[in-house]
Design a protein around this motif. Structure first.
Motif, PDB file in Angstrom:
ATOM      1  N   ASP A   1       0.817  -1.218   0.000  1.00  0.00           N
ATOM      2  CA  ASP A   1       0.000   0.000   0.000  1.00  0.00           C
ATOM      3  C   ASP A   1       0.851   1.268   0.000  1.00  0.00           C
ATOM      4  O   ASP A   1       0.501   2.263  -0.653  1.00  0.00           O
ATOM      5  CB  ASP A   1      -0.934   0.003   1.212  1.00  0.00           C
ATOM      6  CG  ASP A   1      -2.054  -1.017   1.078  1.00  0.00           C
ATOM      7  OD1 ASP A   1      -2.276  -1.503  -0.052  1.00  0.00           O
ATOM      8  OD2 ASP A   1      -2.698  -1.331   2.103  1.00  0.00           O
ATOM      9  N   GLU A   2       1.955   1.249   0.738  1.00  0.00           N
ATOM     10  CA  GLU A   2       2.792   2.456   0.830  1.00  0.00           C
ATOM     11  C   GLU A   2       3.392   2.812  -0.526  1.00  0.00           C
ATOM     12  O   GLU A   2       3.413   3.985  -0.924  1.00  0.00           O
ATOM     13  CB  GLU A   2       3.900   2.245   1.863  1.00  0.00           C
ATOM     14  CG  GLU A   2       4.749   3.495   2.077  1.00  0.00           C
ATOM     15  CD  GLU A   2       5.829   3.286   3.123  1.00  0.00           C
ATOM     16  OE1 GLU A   2       6.624   4.220   3.340  1.00  0.00           O
ATOM     17  OE2 GLU A   2       5.875   2.188   3.722  1.00  0.00           O
ATOM     18  N   VAL A   3       3.867   1.795  -1.252  1.00  0.00           N
ATOM     19  CA  VAL A   3       4.449   2.038  -2.573  1.00  0.00           C
ATOM     20  C   VAL A   3       3.387   2.562  -3.531  1.00  0.00           C
ATOM     21  O   VAL A   3       3.624   3.510  -4.301  1.00  0.00           O
ATOM     22  CB  VAL A   3       5.089   0.746  -3.131  1.00  0.00           C
ATOM     23  CG1 VAL A   3       5.546   0.950  -4.577  1.00  0.00           C
ATOM     24  CG2 VAL A   3       6.261   0.320  -2.262  1.00  0.00           C
ATOM     25  N   ILE A   4       2.212   1.949  -3.495  1.00  0.00           N
ATOM     26  CA  ILE A   4       1.121   2.395  -4.383  1.00  0.00           C
ATOM     27  C   ILE A   4       0.732   3.831  -4.067  1.00  0.00           C
ATOM     28  O   ILE A   4       0.463   4.638  -4.968  1.00  0.00           O
ATOM     29  CB  ILE A   4      -0.089   1.449  -4.256  1.00  0.00           C
ATOM     30  CG1 ILE A   4       0.273   0.062  -4.808  1.00  0.00           C
ATOM     31  CG2 ILE A   4      -1.284   2.003  -5.005  1.00  0.00           C
ATOM     32  CD1 ILE A   4      -0.782  -0.981  -4.615  1.00  0.00           C
ATOM     33  N   GLU A   5       0.740   4.180  -2.783  1.00  0.00           N
ATOM     34  CA  GLU A   5       0.426   5.555  -2.395  1.00  0.00           C
ATOM     35  C   GLU A   5       1.461   6.526  -2.969  1.00  0.00           C
ATOM     36  O   GLU A   5       1.120   7.616  -3.447  1.00  0.00           O
ATOM     37  CB  GLU A   5       0.379   5.670  -0.870  1.00  0.00           C
ATOM     38  CG  GLU A   5       0.077   7.073  -0.347  1.00  0.00           C
ATOM     39  CD  GLU A   5      -1.259   7.619  -0.830  1.00  0.00           C
ATOM     40  OE1 GLU A   5      -1.348   8.853  -1.003  1.00  0.00           O
ATOM     41  OE2 GLU A   5      -2.204   6.835  -1.040  1.00  0.00           O
TER      42      GLU A   5
END
Length: 400
Positions: free
Chosen positions: A169-173
């Motif tokens: 999720d952090e990378v996608i954000e």
């Protein structure tokens, strides 16, 4: 990691092999799904390393005409027997970096010309300004887009671009918001420039060479076709990884995952881009098993000379003693041999090496010191025995 600071997120696992390939001046083939950031990623990397104002070309190879690539023949020079081209805004001659998209779908005529471009950065035997060559393909089996010719595929460093579905999720954000662009304290151009000045020690170079040969021999029955060029590429990538680790201080470039990626990147048969019967999972497992027992950037093998070697407190005593022994035999500086004779008793006193081993190495260092002294003095043959005794006694007094 490093690419996050230039706005490329989720590529942590492939950063070492991409940077090692570029440091080795090898062409990179991105293999990944449609929309996987291959084209934009190549351009960002090129502009970061070469400068924001460079000429970057991205060609759609399936629709590429030869005139698009070279421009138009200059009739004036042709009449005089010289082949020159009138460049166009799209021609290759002024480009600093290029991406050849869907190169696996090139028609045979264009592919033969691109072969030269990938291999030598030239076209029709004429030099270009190219400093970086990237290509990109979608996985042929998944998209029925056509397999590559092995001869062409083996000239690339094959890099598997991750799918966004595998990102956290952090990378996608970061991807959605642009967060993270500009972060990080590493200057990538300076880092690679510093790495270019690195030379591995003789011991390290031998170990890398041995690893490459072992990989080839252990995989020779798997159906993988190795050639000399691939072995040289493998050696370059591993050496460049070591150089970047030295320049950056980041151990990720010499970690087992990185070394395995350097090796796998020069084997098209395990990257899904050529038609083959090779069991990729078995081959990758073999590579991983070999690499697990291989450590780059070990302090002993990183030592470039006898002076650095004797400052190490080794864990592998026999390997260290063997390296010291070989270095003593070729040492030409008497002062370094004096340093060896001072250092060995200290290591013995700490319990790092045993008395007998210390004594043996000290005797060899003293003998080498005496030999160098006799050569420098030009001692007559009949006087050598007595002179050796005097040299050794004086040396004992100096180092005690």
């Amino acid at each position: 990691m490093l690419f996050d600071q230039i706005g490329i997120h989720g590529w942590d696992d492939i950063e070492p092999v991409v940077l090692a390939a570029l440091a080795s001046e090898l062409s990179v083939l991105f293999v990944g799904d449609i929309g996987g950031n291959k084209t934009e990623g190549a351009e960002r990397i090129a502009r970061t390393l070469l400068g924001q104002d460079i000429e970057f070309r991205a060609y759609e190879v399936p629709t590429l005409n030869f005139d698009d690539l070279v421009g138009f023949v200059n009739p004036k020079t042709l009449a005089k027997g010289a082949l020159q081209f009138v460049p166009t805004p799209l021609s290759i001659w002024s480009a600093d970096a290029v991406l050849l998209d869907e190169i696996n779908r090139a028609n045979p005529f264009i592919q033969s010309k691109l072969h030269e471009l990938v291999r030598k950065r030239t076209l029709l035997g004429m030099p270009t300004r190219l400093k970086m060559v990237f290509s990109a393909v979608n996985p042929p089996e998944k998209y029925q887009s056509g397999y590559m010719d092995l001869a062409l595929a083996s000239r690339f460093v094959n890099v598997q671009v991750p799918n966004v579905a595998t990102f956290g999720d952090e990378v996608i954000e970061h991807i959605l918001s642009g967060n993270g662009i500009g972060r990080g304290g590493h200057n990538l151009p300076c880092m690679l420039a510093r790495a270019s000045a690195f030379e591995p020690s003789g011991i390290e170079a031998m170990r890398i060479s041995s690893l490459c040969k072992k990989i080839m021999r252990d995989l020779e029955n798997s159906g993988i076709v190795f050639n000399a060029r691939q072995l040289k590429m493998m050696l370059k990538l591993i050496t460049s990884g070591l150089a970047i680790q030295w320049a950056s201080g980041l151990d990720v470039f010499t970690a087992p995952d990185a070394i395995a990626s350097y090796i796998g990147a020069v084997i098209p048969e395990i990257n899904g881009i050529v038609r083959t019967r090779v069991d990729a999972s078995v081959a990758k497992g073999t590579i991983r098993t070999i690499v697990t027992g291989f450590q780059l950037a070990d302090p002993m093998t990183m030592a470039r000379n006898l002076a650095e070697l004797i400052e190490i407190e080794p864990t592998d005593i026999l390997a260290w003693a063997g390296a010291v022994d070989r270095s003593i035999k070729s040492e030409r500086q008497p002062q370094l041999l004096r340093d060896v004779l001072r250092r060995l008793p200290i290591l013995q006193g700490k319990g790092v090496i045993e008395h007998d081993l210390s004594r043996t190495l000290m005797e060899k260092a003293a003998a080498r010191f005496a030999t160098l002294t006799l050569i420098e003095e030009g001692t007559p043959v009949l006087e050598i025995p007595g002179r050796i005794h005097n040299i050794i006694e004086n040396l004992k007094g100096e180092v005690s």
